[in-house]
Every structure is written in C-alpha cells, then in structure tokens.
Scaffold this motif. Structure first.
Motif, PDB file in Angstrom:
ATOM      1  N   LEU A   1      88.463   6.350  -8.501  1.00  0.00           N
ATOM      2  CA  LEU A   1      87.909   5.194  -7.803  1.00  0.00           C
ATOM      3  C   LEU A   1      88.109   5.294  -6.295  1.00  0.00           C
ATOM      4  O   LEU A   1      89.239   5.461  -5.819  1.00  0.00           O
ATOM      5  CB  LEU A   1      88.569   3.906  -8.299  1.00  0.00           C
ATOM      6  CG  LEU A   1      88.449   3.574  -9.793  1.00  0.00           C
ATOM      7  CD1 LEU A   1      89.110   2.225 -10.064  1.00  0.00           C
ATOM      8  CD2 LEU A   1      86.997   3.563 -10.241  1.00  0.00           C
ATOM      9  N   ILE A   2      87.025   5.160  -5.560  1.00  0.00           N
ATOM     10  CA  ILE A   2      87.044   5.106  -4.098  1.00  0.00           C
ATOM     11  C   ILE A   2      86.574   3.710  -3.701  1.00  0.00           C
ATOM     12  O   ILE A   2      85.480   3.292  -4.092  1.00  0.00           O
ATOM     13  CB  ILE A   2      86.115   6.162  -3.475  1.00  0.00           C
ATOM     14  CG1 ILE A   2      86.423   7.565  -4.025  1.00  0.00           C
ATOM     15  CG2 ILE A   2      86.201   6.126  -1.954  1.00  0.00           C
ATOM     16  CD1 ILE A   2      87.780   8.102  -3.688  1.00  0.00           C
ATOM     17  N   ALA A   3      87.365   2.997  -2.942  1.00  0.00           N
ATOM     18  CA  ALA A   3      87.004   1.637  -2.539  1.00  0.00           C
ATOM     19  C   ALA A   3      86.145   1.663  -1.278  1.00  0.00           C
ATOM     20  O   ALA A   3      86.495   2.304  -0.285  1.00  0.00           O
ATOM     21  CB  ALA A   3      88.256   0.803  -2.287  1.00  0.00           C
ATOM     22  N   ALA A   4      85.018   0.965  -1.335  1.00  0.00           N
ATOM     23  CA  ALA A   4      84.234   0.704  -0.130  1.00  0.00           C
ATOM     24  C   ALA A   4      84.937  -0.432   0.605  1.00  0.00           C
ATOM     25  O   ALA A   4      85.021  -1.552   0.092  1.00  0.00           O
ATOM     26  CB  ALA A   4      82.807   0.312  -0.502  1.00  0.00           C
TER      27      ALA A   4
ATOM     28  N   LEU B   1      79.562   0.807 -14.402  1.00  0.00           N
ATOM     29  CA  LEU B   1      80.412   2.010 -14.426  1.00  0.00           C
ATOM     30  C   LEU B   1      80.502   2.575 -15.838  1.00  0.00           C
ATOM     31  O   LEU B   1      80.441   3.797 -16.024  1.00  0.00           O
ATOM     32  CB  LEU B   1      81.809   1.682 -13.898  1.00  0.00           C
ATOM     33  CG  LEU B   1      82.838   2.821 -13.939  1.00  0.00           C
ATOM     34  CD1 LEU B   1      83.782   2.745 -12.748  1.00  0.00           C
ATOM     35  CD2 LEU B   1      83.657   2.825 -15.234  1.00  0.00           C
ATOM     36  N   LEU B   2      80.637   1.709 -16.818  1.00  0.00           N
ATOM     37  CA  LEU B   2      80.762   2.175 -18.205  1.00  0.00           C
ATOM     38  C   LEU B   2      79.589   3.051 -18.620  1.00  0.00           C
ATOM     39  O   LEU B   2      79.768   4.045 -19.338  1.00  0.00           O
ATOM     40  CB  LEU B   2      80.888   0.977 -19.150  1.00  0.00           C
ATOM     41  CG  LEU B   2      80.950   1.273 -20.648  1.00  0.00           C
ATOM     42  CD1 LEU B   2      82.108   2.201 -20.977  1.00  0.00           C
ATOM     43  CD2 LEU B   2      81.048  -0.027 -21.448  1.00  0.00           C
ATOM     44  N   SER B   3      78.394   2.710 -18.169  1.00  0.00           N
ATOM     45  CA  SER B   3      77.198   3.478 -18.537  1.00  0.00           C
ATOM     46  C   SER B   3      77.216   4.885 -17.966  1.00  0.00           C
ATOM     47  O   SER B   3      76.535   5.779 -18.480  1.00  0.00           O
ATOM     48  CB  SER B   3      75.942   2.742 -18.066  1.00  0.00           C
ATOM     49  OG  SER B   3      75.833   1.478 -18.682  1.00  0.00           O
ATOM     50  N   SER B   4      77.986   5.092 -16.893  1.00  0.00           N
ATOM     51  CA  SER B   4      78.055   6.425 -16.286  1.00  0.00           C
ATOM     52  C   SER B   4      79.015   7.360 -17.028  1.00  0.00           C
ATOM     53  O   SER B   4      78.923   8.580 -16.889  1.00  0.00           O
ATOM     54  CB  SER B   4      78.492   6.314 -14.817  1.00  0.00           C
ATOM     55  OG  SER B   4      79.872   5.997 -14.701  1.00  0.00           O
ATOM     56  N   LEU B   5      79.913   6.807 -17.814  1.00  0.00           N
ATOM     57  CA  LEU B   5      80.949   7.620 -18.453  1.00  0.00           C
ATOM     58  C   LEU B   5      80.411   8.602 -19.497  1.00  0.00           C
ATOM     59  O   LEU B   5      80.805   9.775 -19.491  1.00  0.00           O
ATOM     60  CB  LEU B   5      82.021   6.714 -19.058  1.00  0.00           C
ATOM     61  CG  LEU B   5      82.895   5.974 -18.043  1.00  0.00           C
ATOM     62  CD1 LEU B   5      83.785   4.955 -18.741  1.00  0.00           C
ATOM     63  CD2 LEU B   5      83.739   6.952 -17.234  1.00  0.00           C
ATOM     64  N   PRO B   6      79.505   8.196 -20.404  1.00  0.00           N
ATOM     65  CA  PRO B   6      78.991   9.166 -21.367  1.00  0.00           C
ATOM     66  C   PRO B   6      78.201  10.301 -20.713  1.00  0.00           C
ATOM     67  O   PRO B   6      78.041  11.363 -21.314  1.00  0.00           O
ATOM     68  CB  PRO B   6      78.072   8.322 -22.271  1.00  0.00           C
ATOM     69  CG  PRO B   6      78.513   6.930 -22.074  1.00  0.00           C
ATOM     70  CD  PRO B   6      78.984   6.843 -20.664  1.00  0.00           C
ATOM     71  N   LEU B   7      77.742  10.066 -19.487  1.00  0.00           N
ATOM     72  CA  LEU B   7      76.971  11.087 -18.780  1.00  0.00           C
ATOM     73  C   LEU B   7      77.871  12.110 -18.096  1.00  0.00           C
ATOM     74  O   LEU B   7      77.391  13.142 -17.628  1.00  0.00           O
ATOM     75  CB  LEU B   7      76.053  10.426 -17.742  1.00  0.00           C
ATOM     76  CG  LEU B   7      75.088   9.365 -18.290  1.00  0.00           C
ATOM     77  CD1 LEU B   7      74.245   8.783 -17.167  1.00  0.00           C
ATOM     78  CD2 LEU B   7      74.197   9.951 -19.373  1.00  0.00           C
ATOM     79  N   GLY B   8      79.166  11.798 -18.016  1.00  0.00           N
ATOM     80  CA  GLY B   8      80.110  12.740 -17.430  1.00  0.00           C
ATOM     81  C   GLY B   8      80.627  12.368 -16.057  1.00  0.00           C
ATOM     82  O   GLY B   8      81.213  13.206 -15.365  1.00  0.00           O
ATOM     83  N   ALA B   9      80.439  11.125 -15.644  1.00  0.00           N
ATOM     84  CA  ALA B   9      80.914  10.692 -14.329  1.00  0.00           C
ATOM     85  C   ALA B   9      82.428  10.819 -14.218  1.00  0.00           C
ATOM     86  O   ALA B   9      83.158  10.512 -15.158  1.00  0.00           O
ATOM     87  CB  ALA B   9      80.491   9.254 -14.072  1.00  0.00           C
ATOM     88  N   THR B  10      82.884  11.260 -13.053  1.00  0.00           N
ATOM     89  CA  THR B  10      84.325  11.364 -12.793  1.00  0.00           C
ATOM     90  C   THR B  10      84.718  10.747 -11.463  1.00  0.00           C
ATOM     91  O   THR B  10      85.898  10.684 -11.128  1.00  0.00           O
ATOM     92  CB  THR B  10      84.787  12.834 -12.798  1.00  0.00           C
ATOM     93  OG1 THR B  10      84.032  13.569 -11.815  1.00  0.00           O
ATOM     94  CG2 THR B  10      84.597  13.475 -14.160  1.00  0.00           C
ATOM     95  N   GLY B  11      83.723  10.287 -10.668  1.00  0.00           N
ATOM     96  CA  GLY B  11      84.010   9.705  -9.368  1.00  0.00           C
ATOM     97  C   GLY B  11      83.087   8.534  -9.076  1.00  0.00           C
ATOM     98  O   GLY B  11      81.897   8.583  -9.394  1.00  0.00           O
ATOM     99  N   TRP B  12      83.661   7.480  -8.480  1.00  0.00           N
ATOM    100  CA  TRP B  12      82.912   6.244  -8.237  1.00  0.00           C
ATOM    101  C   TRP B  12      83.286   5.674  -6.874  1.00  0.00           C
ATOM    102  O   TRP B  12      84.449   5.729  -6.464  1.00  0.00           O
ATOM    103  CB  TRP B  12      83.235   5.213  -9.312  1.00  0.00           C
ATOM    104  CG  TRP B  12      82.984   5.677 -10.711  1.00  0.00           C
ATOM    105  CD1 TRP B  12      81.844   5.530 -11.450  1.00  0.00           C
ATOM    106  CD2 TRP B  12      83.884   6.400 -11.564  1.00  0.00           C
ATOM    107  NE1 TRP B  12      81.972   6.096 -12.687  1.00  0.00           N
ATOM    108  CE2 TRP B  12      83.219   6.641 -12.789  1.00  0.00           C
ATOM    109  CE3 TRP B  12      85.192   6.856 -11.412  1.00  0.00           C
ATOM    110  CZ2 TRP B  12      83.824   7.312 -13.843  1.00  0.00           C
ATOM    111  CZ3 TRP B  12      85.795   7.542 -12.455  1.00  0.00           C
ATOM    112  CH2 TRP B  12      85.117   7.756 -13.656  1.00  0.00           C
ATOM    113  N   VAL B  13      82.293   5.103  -6.188  1.00  0.00           N
ATOM    114  CA  VAL B  13      82.529   4.398  -4.927  1.00  0.00           C
ATOM    115  C   VAL B  13      81.973   2.993  -5.070  1.00  0.00           C
ATOM    116  O   VAL B  13      80.809   2.820  -5.440  1.00  0.00           O
ATOM    117  CB  VAL B  13      81.844   5.096  -3.736  1.00  0.00           C
ATOM    118  CG1 VAL B  13      82.116   4.322  -2.443  1.00  0.00           C
ATOM    119  CG2 VAL B  13      82.317   6.534  -3.593  1.00  0.00           C
ATOM    120  N   GLY B  14      82.791   1.975  -4.788  1.00  0.00           N
ATOM    121  CA  GLY B  14      82.291   0.621  -4.925  1.00  0.00           C
ATOM    122  C   GLY B  14      83.165  -0.412  -4.255  1.00  0.00           C
ATOM    123  O   GLY B  14      84.351  -0.178  -3.992  1.00  0.00           O
ATOM    124  N   SER B  15      82.591  -1.581  -3.998  1.00  0.00           N
ATOM    125  CA  SER B  15      83.320  -2.644  -3.315  1.00  0.00           C
ATOM    126  C   SER B  15      84.327  -3.333  -4.228  1.00  0.00           C
ATOM    127  O   SER B  15      85.421  -3.716  -3.787  1.00  0.00           O
ATOM    128  CB  SER B  15      82.336  -3.667  -2.749  1.00  0.00           C
ATOM    129  OG  SER B  15      81.530  -4.210  -3.772  1.00  0.00           O
TER     130      SER B  15
END
Length: 302
Positions: A6-9, A195-209
């Motif tokens: 998790l990266i915080a905006a 965010l949950l929808s990105s997990l089955p696709l293989g997401a490992t990094g997120w940026v959000g407020s």
C-alpha cells in the motif's frame, strides 16, 4: 525494484489560514509507517496539486525527502499543464525521491498517444536516473487512452520508464497491462473501492487516498483473500466503499477525508477551494456513523 503493497496518496498539510504546515510531515510519515503503509505518493490529486503553487509543491517534496528511508518509497507527482513547469518539478525531484510520476495535461489534452508519450518522455529525461511512472486517471484528465496501447510506446521511448499508476475502473485494460511483456512493468492499481477485484489478477501494489485512513482494513482484505475467505474479503471491501460514500455525502470526499485525518491524530488542516472543510462537530457525527456500521479496528492508528 518493483514497488509493492500500500502506497498512500498524501495530503498537503496546511495551517488554518491555508498556508503550508510542513512541520506535520514528520508525524504524518511516522503515522503511515506505523500502519504498515510502504510509501507516499506526494503532490497528486489527493494532495491538491492543482491548487498549489509550483513553489509550494517544491517545498512539500523537499520536506518529505527529509524522511526517506530504505523501507518507505517516496514518489513525487510532477505533472502540470505546462510541460516546462513539469520538467522543472522533475529536475527538482532528482535527488529527493525514489520515483516521479505525471498525469496527462488536462486543459489542452494530448490528441494522440504519440503526443502523450512525447510529453512523458520530456519530463522523464529531466530526471533520467529516477524511475518514471505514468499516472492514468482519465476521469480527471480526460485523456482516456488504452494503457495497453500506451505501454509499448512508452517502454520504447522512455529509457527510465517503470510503470503505471492505473486509476480507472477498467480491469480488462489493467489485466493486459499487468501481464504485458512477461510482467515487465510495475502497474500499481489506483481504485481503492475495488482493490479486492485486482487481487485475482495478480496485483501486488496499490496507490490510493484511503490507505491514509484505513490501511488496516485493506491489509485484512488481502489476508482474507489469500486465506480463501472471500465472504470476509467482500464484506471488508464493502465497508471500504461505504467509508468513501459516507464522507463524500458530507461535502465531497477529498476535502472531508483530509479533515478526517485529525480524528486519527494527524492534523492536515483545511482544504483549499473547491474542496470542503468541515467543523470538529461534523467529524464527531461522521465518527458516530462509522461506529454504527462497524469500523472499529479497521481505521489507521496513531
């Protein structure tokens, strides 16, 4: 090195008179680390970059740079409607951050992908030793190109191209980008509410407020997904979206969420126009609403 977790905006902290309150950044940085947030995306949409002067943006990133560490990534958004200014902001960042990013010009928008890639390449070469990310947020910029078409052109034209901050609810394009060229690019997902929808696709990094206010909730979503508990993961994701709805209904999410930080122990101060700034009494009402729908243990802690 690919940016993960998790990266915080981040918000632009201000005094009551709306001048910058740079002294807050030290405690803000510690707050994020306490909640296992692994980096800050500074001077972006959440940070009200469009309402800041160029000098203010430089002051903010200079102060954040004093708190860099091996376990905390610092990304500076340097985009501007003026290419000249964006290049200046990129050059100013060269010795201060771990990466830079830019969104598209948003008044006179680039008419073609070639034009957008040119704009990005000019900015990227102003800080050639830093990884460069393109910040895809067409709902605000109006530059609504398919990123799977952008990627090969950017990789070809920008030697320090690292990846995307993908802030659009288009999981098909996101999935294409995530897996393009053997997952070469670092594609950071930027829609907190799914965010949950990105997990089955293989997401490992997120940026959000909302990783400012609810980092524990999102880590619980990731843990539940990995454990195969989709019912819990879905319920937590619903609460994340409901948090946004509750605050948005009080006068617009950006400003209200910035003011909410005070209830968590980090006073980021008021928001600049057109975002709303609420009273302490308003936030007590919001807190009661959140308590009523079960946010205990899910909000970030100081």
């Amino acid at each position: 090195m690919k940016i993960k977790n998790l990266i915080a905006a981040t918000y632009a902290p201000m005094h009551k008179d709306q001048s910058l309150n740079l002294q807050v950044i030290s405690s803000y940085n510690a707050f994020l680390k306490t909640n296992k947030v692994t980096g800050a995306f500074v001077n972006g949409s959440t940070g009200d970059f469009a309402s800041l002067s160029v000098e203010e943006r430089k002051q903010i990133i200079t102060e954040w740079s004093k708190h860099r560490s091996d376990n905390f990534v610092l990304i500076n958004h340097v985009g501007h409607t003026s290419l000249k200014v964006a290049k200046d902001l990129a050059a100013h960042s060269a010795d201060k951050v771990d990466a830079i990013a830019t969104l598209s010009p948003f008044y006179f928008k680039p008419p073609t992908l070639e034009s957008l890639v040119y704009y990005c390449a000019e900015i990227a070469k102003s800080a050639p030793d830093l990884p460069f990310y393109y910040y895809h947020i067409p709902v605000l910029t109006g530059a609504d190109f398919k990123m799977i078409d952008f990627l090969p052109m950017a990789i070809d034209k920008i030697p320090n191209f690292a990846g995307l901050k993908f802030t659009k609810n288009d999981l098909i394009d996101y999935n294409y980008c995530l897996n393009y060229n053997n997952k070469e690019s670092n594609v950071l997902f930027g829609v907190d509410e799914i965010l949950l929808s990105s997990l089955p696709l293989g997401a490992t990094g997120w940026v959000g407020s909302t990783y400012n206010q609810m980092a524990p909730l999102y880590y619980k979503i990731i843990e539940a997904f990995k454990a195969g508990n989709m019912e819990l993961a879905s319920e937590l994701q619903r609460k994340a979206a409901l948090f946004v709805d509750i605050l948005n209904a009080k006068g617009g999410f950006n400003g209200v969420a910035k003011g909410f930080m005070k209830t968590l122990g980090v006073d980021c101060g008021p928001s600049r126009y057109p975002h709303a700034t609420l009273s302490d009494a308003d936030y007590k009402i919001i807190q009661k609403e959140l308590d009523a729908v079960g946010y205990k243990g899910l909000l970030s802690k100081n």
